[in-house]
Motif scaffolding. Structure first.
Motif, PDB file in Angstrom:
ATOM      1  N   GLY A  97     -37.068 -11.059  -9.915  1.00 44.56           N
ATOM      2  CA  GLY A  97     -36.076 -11.391 -10.922  1.00 44.56           C
ATOM      3  C   GLY A  97     -34.790 -11.962 -10.368  1.00 44.56           C
ATOM      4  N   SER A  98     -34.779 -12.334  -9.087  1.00 45.18           N
ATOM      5  CA  SER A  98     -33.539 -12.791  -8.457  1.00 45.18           C
ATOM      6  C   SER A  98     -33.216 -14.242  -8.732  1.00 45.18           C
ATOM      7  N   GLY A  99     -34.216 -15.067  -8.992  1.00 44.59           N
ATOM      8  CA  GLY A  99     -33.946 -16.481  -9.154  1.00 44.59           C
ATOM      9  C   GLY A  99     -35.118 -17.233  -9.735  1.00 44.59           C
ATOM     10  N   PRO A 144     -29.907 -18.722  -9.065  1.00 42.79           N
ATOM     11  CA  PRO A 144     -29.992 -17.289  -9.348  1.00 42.79           C
ATOM     12  C   PRO A 144     -30.188 -17.059 -10.843  1.00 42.79           C
ATOM     13  N   THR A 145     -30.918 -16.007 -11.182  1.00 35.87           N
ATOM     14  CA  THR A 145     -31.160 -15.684 -12.585  1.00 35.87           C
ATOM     15  C   THR A 145     -29.867 -15.342 -13.313  1.00 35.87           C
ATOM     16  N   THR A 198     -27.006 -27.134 -15.962  1.00 31.20           N
ATOM     17  CA  THR A 198     -27.130 -28.329 -15.127  1.00 31.20           C
ATOM     18  C   THR A 198     -27.875 -28.057 -13.838  1.00 31.20           C
ATOM     19  N   LEU A 199     -28.059 -26.799 -13.489  1.00 32.25           N
ATOM     20  CA  LEU A 199     -28.643 -26.354 -12.217  1.00 32.25           C
ATOM     21  C   LEU A 199     -27.777 -26.758 -11.031  1.00 32.25           C
ATOM     22  N   THR A 200     -26.484 -26.977 -11.319  1.00 30.24           N
ATOM     23  CA  THR A 200     -25.493 -27.133 -10.262  1.00 30.24           C
ATOM     24  C   THR A 200     -24.468 -25.996 -10.330  1.00 30.24           C
ATOM     25  N   GLU A 201     -24.779 -24.975 -11.120  1.00 31.99           N
ATOM     26  CA  GLU A 201     -23.904 -23.819 -11.251  1.00 31.99           C
ATOM     27  C   GLU A 201     -23.781 -23.092  -9.913  1.00 31.99           C
ATOM     28  N   GLY A 210     -26.892 -18.493  -2.120  1.00 29.84           N
ATOM     29  CA  GLY A 210     -27.971 -19.323  -2.635  1.00 29.84           C
ATOM     30  C   GLY A 210     -29.212 -19.206  -1.784  1.00 29.84           C
ATOM     31  N   PHE A 211     -30.290 -19.847  -2.217  1.00 29.01           N
ATOM     32  CA  PHE A 211     -31.573 -19.825  -1.510  1.00 29.01           C
ATOM     33  C   PHE A 211     -31.638 -21.029  -0.576  1.00 29.01           C
ATOM     34  N   GLU A 212     -31.781 -20.754   0.728  1.00 26.78           N
ATOM     35  CA  GLU A 212     -31.788 -21.803   1.738  1.00 26.78           C
ATOM     36  C   GLU A 212     -33.130 -21.855   2.452  1.00 26.78           C
ATOM     37  N   LEU A 213     -33.574 -23.070   2.762  1.00 25.69           N
ATOM     38  CA  LEU A 213     -34.833 -23.282   3.477  1.00 25.69           C
ATOM     39  C   LEU A 213     -34.715 -22.762   4.903  1.00 25.69           C
ATOM     40  N   SER A 214     -35.785 -22.039   5.358  1.00 24.54           N
ATOM     41  CA  SER A 214     -35.734 -21.425   6.691  1.00 24.54           C
ATOM     42  C   SER A 214     -37.064 -21.527   7.409  1.00 24.54           C
TER      43      SER A 214
END
Length: 625
Positions: free
Chosen positions: A361-363, A375-376, A388-391, A454-458
């Protein structure tokens, strides 16, 4: 259909690990008239009977009661590592395959499907017939003998791989303890009926029996590497390894449903406290609506209409783990939408299609103008009407392809995305989507970290999956399912692969491997997996092959004609392989794009040929469990 197992795996394995016996049992082989070796106790007093009393008034005290003879060791635990054990056990299986080629063809054929069949039988037997290995009383011994029979006759299938030890001392002791002096003839008949290899072939030694039974009781680890499941392109044979059942049973204890419940996730429409079956009771039942009067088909289940969609949706529909949010492409004033069922509104989203929600439920993720991960919390802050998904908290990781699916590892703190070769399924076709069968097909697993900002690629990992397409990872990130075709693109089945992650210091992932652990040979669209790894759900358009299942005499039945091309939802039990149709759509109707919420309710979309479309929920998977 795959044979289901009956006892609890965890309880059986706990019983196994609690049993300890070792050492030489001191029995010597005896050549019998039947022409095969069996191990019998040394000659001497039969301790199953009382010793003779001395003569009355002889003046000599009677001999004291002797303790009952102890049962010989049944099996010795083996401490070998899984890989070595598997190699040794499979070598024994190949010996048994050769020894039974003419006397019991196929009984010990070394295939993944047959190993799973033997494992089912072994675990059922271990949990019933071998619950008491001490056999202190004749009654206990007789109960074991009765358990080995079906309708009064010895039944090899009741023993699983334990049938390979029928000539070993424990079985002979069981007959002596139960039957006393009359034990030998029934025992010889039992060995002749059930033992593998069949007499007069040489029986397994105790050491071989120990290795083989240890491997099966551990759940046949490493079977996917020792016995590769090779099938020619365009063919499909259903099977499921023991590890599938183990994963599902672990998922029931530690999967996302259990974790979300422990984290007090609020399930939409549910009373607190209460059962998942009590959820969504304020929504109308489909049976009470004009369009959905016939949709429900699973006895005891409920089908409820959650939302009437006033626009044409685009591509798939997904639910959040709490069931509060439902996302898809299409909308009134935006390219995509997220329906907030708590507010009964549709929120416009600046995206196009391919939504996905992380199982904790995090995102969530959307595609269109690039990949967006947010994020949710942006869905609940201030009752938004558009996004806008730029929040704050939203990111745009590079390189993730379309038709992606998301999950989150149960160990570690990472989130995952998969993309692969795919064929689109907008839901408007009368047939299931094609499968792109490419020899160079691969899939990519993307690791994401939630940094707090935020969610970052790793990291990225590439795996070859020739001729497989439309990959979907489970919410637990423990399995991935793909589709295969018949050589011409028609879908014929699903391939289930276990995701083995190798982690380094700090939880970083250094390697990924994807051994195949199951195949389910059914047509359909792209799959979705339950949050505890128990079920696969998909939609499938009706063809002539579905006529009888839909209640008609066959494809030539004139009343079947308008049902060609309708779409129903199908549930596949990953343990048993059994497929169940859980909707009953009528001519012109399509049930599409099913997905699970955390408590087992399935959401899906229904199109009827005109607006509105319907967001629908069923508790069929909960009822069928």
């Amino acid at each position: 259909m795959l044979t289901p197992r009956t006892p609890s795996l965890l309880s059986s394995l706990l019983l196994f690990t609690s049993l300890g016996a070792c050492g030489d049992d001191g029995r010597a082989p005896l050549e019998t008239d039947a022409g095969f070796d069996m191990q019998v106790p040394d000659a001497g007093t039969d301790m199953a009977t009382e010793p003779d009393a001395g003569p009355e008034d002889s003046g000599v005290d009677a001999a004291p009661d002797m303790p009952p003879e102890m049962a010989p060791v049944f099996r010795n635990p083996v401490e070998t590592d899984d890989e070595t054990l598997a190699s040794e056990a499979v070598a024994i299986l190949f010996t048994l395959q050769a020894a039974t080629a003419t006397t019991c063809p196929g009984c010990y054929e070394v295939t993944r499907a047959n190993i799973r069949r033997l494992w089912d039988q072994t675990m059922a037997s271990w949990g019933t017939c071998f619950g008491d290995l001490d056999l202190v009383t004749p009654e206990a011994a007789q109960a074991a003998l009765d358990c080995f029979e079906t309708e009064g006759a010895p039944d090899r299938d009741r023993l699983g791989v334990f049938a390979t030890g029928a000539s070993l001392p424990w079985f002979g002791f069981a007959f002596r303890r139960a039957l006393g002096d009359d034990w030998e003839e029934p025992y010889l008949a039992f060995v002749a009926d059930v033992r593998i290899p069949t007499p007069p072939e040489t029986a397994l030694t105790q050491e071989q029996f120990d290795v083989l039974t240890e491997w099966f009781l551990r759940g046949t680890p490493d079977v996917e590497r020792q016995v590769p499941h090779l099938q020619p392109r365009g063919s499909c044979e259903s099977f499921a390894d023991a590890s599938v059942a183990l994963l599902a049973e672990e998922g029931a204890i530690s999967g996302w449903p259990a974790r979300n419940e422990a984290a007090a996730m609020l399930m939409h429409g549910c009373p607190t406290p209460g059962s998942p079956l009590d959820c969504l009771s304020t929504y109308p039942e489909a049976a009470d609506t004009a369009a959905g009067a016939d949709w429900n088909v699973v006895a005891g289940s409920k089908t409820r209409v959650l939302f009437e969609v006033p626009y044409d949706s685009s591509y798939w529909t997904k639910t959040s783990p709490s069931g509060r949010f439902v996302a898809h492409g299409g909308g009134i004033s935006a390219g995509a939408s997220i329906i907030d069922l708590s507010r009964d509104v549709s929120v416009g989203v600046d995206a196009s299609f391919d939504p996905g929600f992380f199982p904790d439920g995090s995102g969530f993720m959307f595609q269109g103008g690039g990949t967006k991960v947010c994020p949710t919390s942006i869905l609940t802050a201030g009752d938004p009407t558009t996004l806008t998904l730029t929040e704050p908290g939203c990111t745009s990781p590079d390189g993730i392809g379309l038709y992606q699916h998301v999950g989150a590892a149960l160990e570690g703190d990472d989130y995952w995305v998969v993309d692969s070769v795919w064929d689109g399924d907008p839901g408007s076709s009368d047939s299931d989507p094609s499968v792109s069968e490419r020899a160079d097909a691969d899939l990519t697993l993307y690791r994401l970290i939630n940094t707090g900002a935020g969610f970052e690629l790793s990291g990225e990992f590439f795996e070859q999956v020739p001729f497989e397409a439309s990959a979907v990872i489970s919410p637990t990130m423990r399995v991935v399912v793909t589709q295969i075709g018949n050589g011409s693109g028609t879908p014929i089945g699903y391939v289930l692969r276990r995701i083995d992650l190798t982690r380094g210091p700090g939880g970083t992932v250094t390697n990924v491997s994807l051994p195949e652990i199951a195949r389910y040979c059914y047509p359909g669209g792209k799959a979705a997996l339950a949050l505890d790894d128990r079920y696969l759900v998909t939609h499938h358009r009706a063809t002539d092959a579905d006529a009888v299942d839909l209640g008609f005499t066959g494809p030539s039945d004139p009343e079947f004609a308008p049902y060609r091309g309708i779409s129903n939802i199908y549930l596949v039990d990953l343990i048993s392989g059994e497929r169940t149709r859980i909707t009953n759509m009528q001519p012109g109707q399509r049930a599409l794009f099913p997905s699970f919420r955390s408590d087992g309710w399935i959401y899906y979309l229904v199109r009827t040929g005109s607006l509105p479309e319907y967001v629908v929920a069923t508790d069929a998977a909960i009822v069928l469990r």
